[in-house]
Design a protein around this motif. Structure first.
Motif, mmCIF file in Angstrom:
data_model
loop_
_atom_site.group_PDB
_atom_site.id
_atom_site.type_symbol
_atom_site.label_atom_id
_atom_site.label_comp_id
_atom_site.label_asym_id
_atom_site.label_seq_id
_atom_site.Cartn_x
_atom_site.Cartn_y
_atom_site.Cartn_z
ATOM 1 N N ASN A 311 -44.886 3.530 -38.404
ATOM 2 C CA ASN A 311 -45.501 2.212 -38.470
ATOM 3 C C ASN A 311 -45.390 1.661 -39.905
ATOM 4 O O ASN A 311 -46.090 2.101 -40.814
ATOM 5 C CB ASN A 311 -46.980 2.305 -38.053
ATOM 6 C CG ASN A 311 -47.627 0.945 -37.901
ATOM 7 O OD1 ASN A 311 -47.443 0.081 -38.736
ATOM 8 N ND2 ASN A 311 -48.374 0.765 -36.825
ATOM 9 N N SER A 347 -44.887 10.886 -23.749
ATOM 10 C CA SER A 347 -45.848 9.813 -24.005
ATOM 11 C C SER A 347 -47.243 10.402 -23.884
ATOM 12 O O SER A 347 -47.434 11.529 -23.419
ATOM 13 C CB SER A 347 -45.674 8.686 -22.978
ATOM 14 O OG SER A 347 -46.010 9.160 -21.670
ATOM 15 N N ASN A 404 -53.343 5.958 -25.509
ATOM 16 C CA ASN A 404 -52.172 5.132 -25.808
ATOM 17 C C ASN A 404 -52.454 4.163 -26.947
ATOM 18 O O ASN A 404 -51.582 3.905 -27.783
ATOM 19 C CB ASN A 404 -51.722 4.367 -24.562
ATOM 20 C CG ASN A 404 -50.886 5.227 -23.635
ATOM 21 O OD1 ASN A 404 -49.956 5.891 -24.070
ATOM 22 N ND2 ASN A 404 -51.210 5.225 -22.356
ATOM 23 N N TYR A 405 -53.667 3.609 -26.978
ATOM 24 C CA TYR A 405 -54.016 2.719 -28.091
ATOM 25 C C TYR A 405 -53.888 3.468 -29.416
ATOM 26 O O TYR A 405 -53.316 2.953 -30.391
ATOM 27 C CB TYR A 405 -55.442 2.179 -27.932
ATOM 28 C CG TYR A 405 -55.912 1.486 -29.190
ATOM 29 C CD1 TYR A 405 -55.619 0.152 -29.422
ATOM 30 C CD2 TYR A 405 -56.613 2.199 -30.174
ATOM 31 C CE1 TYR A 405 -56.015 -0.478 -30.598
ATOM 32 C CE2 TYR A 405 -57.009 1.572 -31.353
ATOM 33 C CZ TYR A 405 -56.701 0.243 -31.552
ATOM 34 O OH TYR A 405 -57.075 -0.362 -32.720
ATOM 35 N N TYR A 407 -52.118 6.128 -30.180
ATOM 36 C CA TYR A 407 -50.743 6.479 -30.530
ATOM 37 C C TYR A 407 -49.919 5.235 -30.879
ATOM 38 O O TYR A 407 -49.131 5.246 -31.838
ATOM 39 C CB TYR A 407 -50.079 7.248 -29.393
ATOM 40 C CG TYR A 407 -48.781 7.883 -29.817
ATOM 41 C CD1 TYR A 407 -48.774 9.043 -30.593
ATOM 42 C CD2 TYR A 407 -47.561 7.310 -29.491
ATOM 43 C CE1 TYR A 407 -47.587 9.614 -31.010
ATOM 44 C CE2 TYR A 407 -46.358 7.869 -29.913
ATOM 45 C CZ TYR A 407 -46.394 9.030 -30.670
ATOM 46 O OH TYR A 407 -45.210 9.586 -31.100
ATOM 47 N N GLU A 408 -50.099 4.183 -30.116
ATOM 48 C CA GLU A 408 -49.307 2.971 -30.376
ATOM 49 C C GLU A 408 -49.736 2.277 -31.669
ATOM 50 O O GLU A 408 -48.914 1.650 -32.344
ATOM 51 C CB GLU A 408 -49.442 2.010 -29.194
ATOM 52 C CG GLU A 408 -48.745 2.523 -27.931
ATOM 53 C CD GLU A 408 -49.132 1.741 -26.694
ATOM 54 O OE1 GLU A 408 -49.867 0.733 -26.834
ATOM 55 O OE2 GLU A 408 -48.726 2.147 -25.584
ATOM 56 N N THR A 409 -50.999 2.410 -32.040
ATOM 57 C CA THR A 409 -51.489 1.766 -33.256
ATOM 58 C C THR A 409 -51.124 2.560 -34.501
ATOM 59 O O THR A 409 -50.746 1.986 -35.535
ATOM 60 C CB THR A 409 -53.017 1.585 -33.192
ATOM 61 O OG1 THR A 409 -53.351 0.810 -32.031
ATOM 62 C CG2 THR A 409 -53.546 0.882 -34.436
ATOM 63 N N ASP A 411 -49.089 5.619 -34.430
ATOM 64 C CA ASP A 411 -47.915 6.471 -34.261
ATOM 65 C C ASP A 411 -48.256 7.932 -34.517
ATOM 66 O O ASP A 411 -47.461 8.686 -35.071
ATOM 67 C CB ASP A 411 -46.762 6.017 -35.164
ATOM 68 C CG ASP A 411 -45.426 6.616 -34.739
ATOM 69 O OD1 ASP A 411 -45.295 7.004 -33.567
ATOM 70 O OD2 ASP A 411 -44.528 6.721 -35.587
#
Length: 460
Positions: A311, A347, A404-405, A407-409, A411
């Motif tokens: 990120n 994932s 998921n939030y 990890y996606e925010t 990484d």
């Protein structure tokens, strides 16, 4: 396990005598006599002015049986008791099925996650202590503890990961002050804990989401302007209570590492009962021990796999972003400790699904009465697994959104703690240099330490 000649087993009758004396040693005597005794045989130098000391003895490594008894003190004791309610007063599912494992160890663990693994360090190298599988897992749970059984159990646990001790320069940030003189010295055995936070972190989120309607908290990100952490739709549909918020930072390590502290206390008490010296003290910090890229070339680390967040915004803001959100994340040691997160799973959805399969799949914890039959009265184990509630589809889906939030925010998973957490302490065991304690102290050691040579090694 190859060791130098002084570490080879002593005559069996000597060690068997020491073992039996240890097994009979009173618990309260172990508590009362427990002291940190740092000075091992073979210590090179203790510079302390007129109280300076240099050992006249050679380092004396622990024998395989001595190490095996210490390994067993962290090991498996049988099957846990699922003695909890799982229905509310009006018959609705309560909490679900929180346990992550059914096998119990010598110390308690949140939701019996048993997330702590130990690495053993001695003169012959560094070993990962894995949990024996199948029938071997319970080989010490019942029956008489003999030298042969203990050594066989220890050998099934040990996986050599290095032919050397873990070692770094004897100065800060690797060794703290005076520790460099007495820590990780020749002849000593060290047990250092590493805690996999990922599995119980996911399970803990689901546990929170099983609370009664109206009491399920809304996850918010206290490192990101307190925004809702990926669960907006669950707030809108009323599944979560928008007025009852829980910051991700409050989860921290989700209380998972406390089991490591209890296990080290057990090791200490066993060492006292054996008449060994023992010492819990500052270990290498996590990035050093596990092999963060920044420290990897400084010494002999465990060389864990690291995932570096990609990120770019987070990297650019690292000077105002809390640690460890932008730092490389230790995610596992391939084949031995693998976190429930990428790259071991494609994932976070897959990671959550893997945990659900572990609990409820065809051979899952709550789908097989075999282990529970060891603790329930005949016929009740099947009733238990048939009736105990599973996590609902809504709980699983909402937990996936939170994961998921994160990890996606950021990484990385988790963001507010490392996937593989290092408590920062280890415990060292060694044969005491009694001459040092005789020279300086009155009653510097217990009768157990005084008799260790005789009981364990047949020497007076």
């Amino acid at each position: 396990m190859s060791q130098n000649p002084s570490a080879q087993p002593h005559p069996e009758h000597d060690e068997e005598r020491g073992l039996q004396e240890t097994l009979r040693y009173p618990l309260f005597d172990a508590l009362r006599n427990r002291r940190t005794r740092r000075v091992a045989k073979g210590i090179q130098s203790i510079p302390a002015g007129s109280l300076s000391y240099t050992s006249k003895h050679e380092p004396e490594p622990l024998t395989p049986l001595e190490e095996a008894l210490l390994i067993a003190s962290t090991g498996i004791t049988g099957v846990t008791l699922p003695d909890q309610p799982f229905l509310t007063e009006d018959g609705k599912p309560l909490v679900g099925s929180p346990m992550v494992d059914v096998i119990g160890r010598t110390a308690g663990s949140p939701d019996n996650a048993q997330a702590t693994s130990f690495f053993l360090i001695n003169d012959s190298g560094t070993y990962f202590l894995r949990r024996p599988q199948g029938d071997d897992a319970l080989m010490l749970a019942g029956g008489q503890l003999t030298a042969a059984r203990l050594i066989a159990y220890a050998e099934k646990c040990k996986v050599k990961v290095s032919d050397k001790r873990i070692e770094f320069p004897r100065q800060y940030p690797y060794y703290m002050g005076r520790n460099r003189y007495m820590s990780n010295v020749p002849g000593s055995t060290i047990l250092v804990p590493v805690v996999d936070l990922t599995r119980q972190y996911i399970n803990g989120i689901m546990f929170l989401l099983t609370q009664d309607a109206g009491h399920r908290p809304t996850f918010i990100d206290d490192w990101n302007f307190y925004r809702v952490a990926g669960v907006q739709k669950w707030v809108r549909n009323g599944f979560l209570n928008k007025d009852q918020k829980i910051p991700l930072g409050v989860l921290g390590t989700a209380r998972i590492p406390y089991e490591a502290d209890f296990l080290m206390q057990n090791i200490f008490l066993v060492a006292e009962a054996m008449g060994l010296g023992a010492w819990i003290h500052a270990a290498f910090i996590g990035p050093v021990l596990l092999g963060d890229p920044e420290y990897r070339n400084a010494g002999n680390s465990l060389r864990f796999r690291y995932h570096t967040p990609r990120n770019l915004v987070r990297q650019a803001l690292k000077f105002i972003s809390p640690l460890p959100s932008w730092r490389p994340n230790p995610v596992g040691l391939d084949g031995l400790m693998q976190g429930y997160c990428p790259p071991y799973y494609g994932s976070m959805d897959e990671a959550v699904d893997a945990l659900i399969a572990h609990k409820y799949g065809p051979n899952g914890l709550y789908n097989n009465p075999k282990d529970f039959e060891q603790v329930f009265k005949p016929g009740l184990a099947q009733k238990f697994i048939s009736e105990v509630p599973h996590y609902s589809e809504e709980v699983i889906a909402c937990a996936k959104d939170v994961c998921n939030y994160i990890y996606e925010t950021y990484d990385r998973f988790p963001a507010h703690a490392d996937a593989m957490f290092v408590p920062g302490v280890w415990i060292q065991m060694h044969h005491l240099d009694l001459d040092y304690y005789d020279q300086l102290f009155s009653n510097g050691y217990s009768e157990t330490q005084a008799r260790h040579e005789e009981l364990w090694h047949g020497r007076r």
